[in-house]
Design an enzyme around this catalytic site. Structure first.
Site, short mmCIF file in Angstrom:
data_model
loop_
_atom_site.label_atom_id
_atom_site.label_comp_id
_atom_site.label_asym_id
_atom_site.label_seq_id
_atom_site.Cartn_x
_atom_site.Cartn_y
_atom_site.Cartn_z
N SER A 1 54.57 103.22 31.87
CA SER A 1 53.29 102.51 31.97
C SER A 1 52.05 103.40 31.95
CB SER A 1 53.27 101.65 33.24
OG SER A 1 53.98 100.46 33.03
N SER B 1 51.96 99.23 31.27
CA SER B 1 51.12 98.28 31.96
C SER B 1 49.72 98.80 32.28
CB SER B 1 51.79 97.87 33.28
OG SER B 1 51.85 98.98 34.17
N LYS C 1 43.34 101.83 38.32
CA LYS C 1 44.18 100.67 37.96
C LYS C 1 44.21 99.71 39.14
CE LYS C 1 48.91 99.78 36.19
NZ LYS C 1 50.24 100.41 35.95
#
Lengths: 488, 476
Positions: A175, A151, A76
């Site tokens: 997330s 997210s 990420k």
């Protein structure tokens, strides 16, 4: 091969049936072919991926395999890496290159993993749909008209579409788990303090925790084992955290005699009836496997979202102050003076949702409002923590839906932040309590994945892995064919 | 109606640890800008603070020395404001729960002592340094100081005039030096003061206060407070009202000017620092820190008076710094026969000569051992006090010990009865008239004979013995 699990790829590598370079090429090809549809990766350097794979093959030949030798793992964009940009999908960091690796990145490298690019995310991890990214929205491979959750949507989308067999995410209010749920994969959020936060760009420091996003429970355990451990340079990383036998816990026998709590507050009117049916069916399956379902109550659940949306923005408002255009990051052209430099740089650099959270947090901490918002939210947090302590006096683990709904359409909720915030309603409470949680696939509604969430007491990831691996073995959900990018 | 002044002080003291408060960077003063920085004190993304426990221990020690309560659990908070030399956009400090609370310092005042309350001491990190001067409108930032450990020592508003404020500050300065918790070099900004000042007519409630920011010289602080008191009285006497504000002292123009008013004051939005767990000490750890406490100036002063029989004045002078007290003790140990002589020689002779040479005690070319060697010779009458001063002059310039200098310069005092008698006999023979006069009752002539004998011995005769032998021989 692309839809293989990490464990199977590891077996094939260990057996000499393939090489890290061959594995890397497979996935690089898929990224080249399909990332245009998904926008799951915001940075990819194929040459660098192949270099790592070559180095891994050489290492294996010379020294033998490490725990994650040659396994491709996507990162990420919130993890600082010395290689390539680290931008948190924000314009304000559009030219930022970290001069250091996050602690978990170092650990994955030491375990022999091949790090693959940077995945898309909501800007500064603020969002539930990966629509607030400065690099454009990410798409859900189950239906590219729909969001992949957030997210960590890029990581979830990439794993679901088999652009990579595993990825790292971070979880502040869901997330990891919510995108895992809506993309039909497995996501583990470890106990707060289990994994070092150093080098992970902070959103809400008291809530953030990194974890793996994979196809299967065992894959998640493999990566979690490599990620976790004390870091003396993160004061919230717990030095004497109870150890977990990560792989041993995935022996699929965890369901026998397990007392599973079913909190009534997580099965509410208004939730998607299909989701509810899938969760009920999953719990029935667990019962069939020898578990006992116990009705429990977590009475302060309804206050969790409100408390979270005070605490997380408050911490974020301070954490994001360092993006002031002085030392790094975006700076506006020709500032008139210092104030103009601050305001214009930050106005240009941050997106709408990030600004909303900074303003919310700044307001909540302001003199005259602090007691009514921040202090009250902390009191709620204590009550929520106590709810879980009380519940775990009765049960070993808690099972809930991960999200009340399946993946919604892109743009569907962007105009209404409050509705968007409610998609985290089932994931937030355990962040406030610092507990471990996992989401795994447990069915479909109209062709869209549904996630089952497991919550355990602090440091008891083993209980989660035991239950989830047993459920996974008894069902076929992780093998469900996806109508995207070729054969499953 | 007479005016009363109310003063409270906030002192920022740099804690003298080797590394910074929350990272491993050096705290050494004077390095090239931005060479003592790392991702943590630069506020880079994802970097986290780790407390330097040594800074906490030194803060606890300071708290114990002012008889304060040590909070076994204290917490860190974030103080939020934007400034280019504050890399994170917040300062890590302690707000509602500081490590030290409720202490006091007794300061000397005209008629004895006055007790000044210390509200709290909390730990925090320093900011960097912005430089605007002479850079053609460009500002530069040096972050070497960013993250250097500070303790902020906050007093009660217990001081009634500038002199008391200065007495408090000097007492505090001396204390942190004795405890070795700070270099406390004011020019280097290691001991800085904010003064809260208000005035009121006797018997009235507290007036509106102003805050004089960031002063680092006792002289400026005194000037600034006195200026501010007069300014406030003048405003009120002219029918105006004092505005609550922060003010800056301009030491060139000898006046203060407004920095920001209450309306422009920052809302610092303090909240708990989520990156740091509460700071915990056990009572055993606090007791261990207390056990390591050095003798404090007051205790030393009293001990010097009783153990060495020194006057309060001498004891006070010698205990001004830890170094001078230690120097004196080492001198007295090497010349145990006469601690008072040690004090006299150290204060009047050595410190005087060092002062003239512009040197600190630590730079003294004469060690306590060498000075003791000289005092031994004064004590056993090998040389006269006058000659000893000459020897000390030579010692300041050479590495020789007292005995060598006495020997080579032939300064040895003549204490041999035979030798002195021989000189006396010669002097008497040369001055028969004066002998006659003395024997006839002119006692005052003894001084004449002493002078003649000393002259004849070229100053080396032991004056006491000369006196004694003259009286005996002149009797006839």
């Amino acid at each position: 091969m692309p839809f293989s699990t990490l464990s199977k790829i590891k077996d094939r590598l260990d057996a000499g049936a393939t090489t890290a370079v061959a594995v890397a090429k497979t996935y690089l090809d898929r990224i080249a072919a399909f990332n245009g549809d998904l926008n799951a990766f915001v940075d990819i350097d194929p040459a660098h991926v192949l270099e790592q794979a070559e180095a891994s093959d050489a290492y294996r030949t010379k020294h033998g395999a490490r725990a994650l030798e040659g396994l491709p793992i996507a990162i990420k964009d919130i993890f600082c890496t010395q290689d390539g940009p680290t931008r948190c999908c924000s314009h304000i960091l559009k030219d930022f290159h970290a001069p250091y690796d996050a602690h978990v990145i170092t650990k994955l490298k030491e375990a022999g993993a091949v790090l693959v690019g940077k995945t898309n995310m909501d800007e500064f991890a603020m969002g539930s749909s990966t629509e607030t990214s400065a690099f454009g929205p990410c798409h859900n491979p189950w239906d590219i008209e729909r969001i992949p959750g957030g997210s960590s949507g890029g990581s979830a989308s990439a794993v679901a579409a088999a652009l990579v067999p595993a990825a790292l995410g971070t979880d502040t209010g869901g997330s990891i788990r919510q995108p895992a749920s809506v993309c039909g994969i497995t996501g583990l959020k470890p106990t707060y303090g289990r994994v070092s936060r150093r080098g992970i760009i902070a959103f809400a420091s008291s809530l953030d925790q990194a974890g793996p996003m994979t196809r299967t429970v065992k894959d998640a355990a493999m990566i979690a084992a490599a990620m976790s451990g004390h870091d003396s340079m993160d004061s919230t990383s717990v030095p004497d955290a109870p150890a977990v036998d990560w792989l041993g816990a995935c022996d699929k026998t965890g369901m026998k005699g397990l007392r599973i709590g079913k909190p009534k507050e997580y099965f509410v009117d208004g939730m998607d009836t299909g989701v509810r049916a899938a969760i009920d069916a999953a719990l029935a399956e667990c019962e069939a496997l020898g578990a006992e379902i116990v009705d429990i109550s977590l009475p302060h659940t309804d206050a969790a979202v409100a408390a979270y949306y005070v605490i997380a923005p408050s911490e974020a408002s301070a954490n994001l102050s360092r993006y002031d255009a002085v030392r790094f990051g975006h700076r506006c052209d020709n500032p008139d003076d210092l104030l103009d430099m601050y305001t214009r740089s930050r106005d240009e650099g941050f997106g709408k949702e990030v600004k909303r959270r900074i303003l919310t947090g700044t307001f909540a901490l302001s003199s005259g409002y602090y007691d009514a918002y921040y202090i009250k939210a902390q009191q709620v947090r204590t009550l929520i923590r106590q709810d879980f302590i009380n519940a775990f006096a009765q049960v070993d683990v808690i099972a809930t839906p991960t999200s009340p709904i399946t993946a919604f359409k892109l743009g569907e909720k962007t105009a209404d932040p409050l509705t968007m915030y409610l998609s985290d309603i089932f994931t937030i409470a355990l962040n406030l309590a610092g507990l471990p949680g996992l989401s795994q696939p447990c069915g479909f509604v109209d062709g869209l994945p549904v996630g089952l969430q497991w919550i355990a007491p602090a440091w008891r990831e083993d209980v989660i892995l035991g239950a989830a691996s047993a459920y996974e073995a008894a069902t076929d959900w992780v093998k469900a064919p996806i109508n995207f990018g070729g054969e499953a | 109606m007479s005016w009363e002044t109310v003063i409270g002080l906030e002192v920022h003291v740099q804690v003298n640890t080797k590394s910074k408060q929350f990272c491993g960077c050096s705290t050494e003063f004077g390095a090239e800008p931005n060479t003592q920085t790392c991702p943590v004190c630069l506020g880079m993304p994802g970097q986290l603070p780790v407390l330097n426990i040594e800074a906490a221990r030194k803060t606890v020690l300071t708290g114990l020395a002012i008889n304060a309560d040590i909070n076994l659990i204290s917490k860190f908070d974030r103080k939020n404001y934007f400034y280019p030399d504050l890399p994170k956009g917040y300062q890590i400090t302690q707000f509602p729960l500081p490590i030290v609370e409720h202490g006091y310092l007794d300061i000397p005042v005209n008629d004895g002592e006055k007790r000044i309350g210390v509200t709290r001491i909390h730990m925090e990190e320093d900011a960097g340094k912005s430089m605007h001067e002479g850079l053609d409108g460009v500002s530069h930032i040096d972050l070497n100081r960013s993250g250097v450990p500070l303790m902020e020592i906050v007093s009660e508003p217990d001081m009634a005039n500038a002199d008391e404020a200065i007495a408090y500050l000097k007492q505090l300065h001396q204390l942190v030096c004795f405890l070795d918790v700070s270099g406390a070099n004011m020019e280097k900004g290691q001991f800085r003061c904010d003064a809260n000042v208000s005035v009121r007519r006797s018997g009235e409630p507290l007036g509106t206060r102003t805050e004089m920011k960031n002063m680092n010289s006792f002289r400026f602080i005194k000037q600034a407070i006195e200026y501010e008191v007069n300014r406030q009285i003048e405003i009120i006497e002219n029918g105006g009202a004092v505005v609550q504000e922060s003010r800056l002292w301009d030491s060139v123009k000898n006046e203060s000017r407004s920095m920001r008013s209450k309306e422009e004051a920052h809302d610092y939005r303090y909240f708990p620092e989520p990156d740091l767990p509460p700071l915990r000490f056990t009572q055993d750890e606090v007791d261990a820190i207390r056990a390591g406490m050095p003798e404090l100036p007051g205790q030393l002063r009293k001990r010097f008076e009783t153990e060495f029989g020194l006057s309060p004045y001498d004891a006070d002078v010698l205990t001004q710094t830890r170094e001078s007290a230690a120097w004196y003790e080492s001198l007295a140990a090497a010349h145990p026969a006469d601690p008072k002589r040690c004090a006299n020689w150290m204060i009047n002779e050595l410190l005087g000569r060092l002062n003239e040479a512009g040197k600190e005690l630590a730079e003294s070319p004469v060690s306590s051992q060498r000075l003791a060697g000289l005092l031994e010779r004064v004590g056993d009458h090998t040389i006269s006090g006058k000659a000893a001063k000459d020897v000390l002059d030579i010692m300041m310039e050479s590495d020789d010990d007292a005995d060598t200098i006495i020997e080579t310069k032939g300064l040895k005092q003549v204490s041999d009865t035979g030798a002195i008698d021989a000189i006396i006999v010669d002097v008497m023979a040369a001055n028969p008239g004066q002998v006659e006069g003395y024997r006839g009752g002119k006692d005052k002539l003894l001084g004449f004979f002493v002078g003649q004998v000393m002259k004849a011995s070229r100053g080396k005769a032991n004056p006491g013995m000369v006196n004694q032998r003259l009286k005996a021989l002149l009797k006839g």
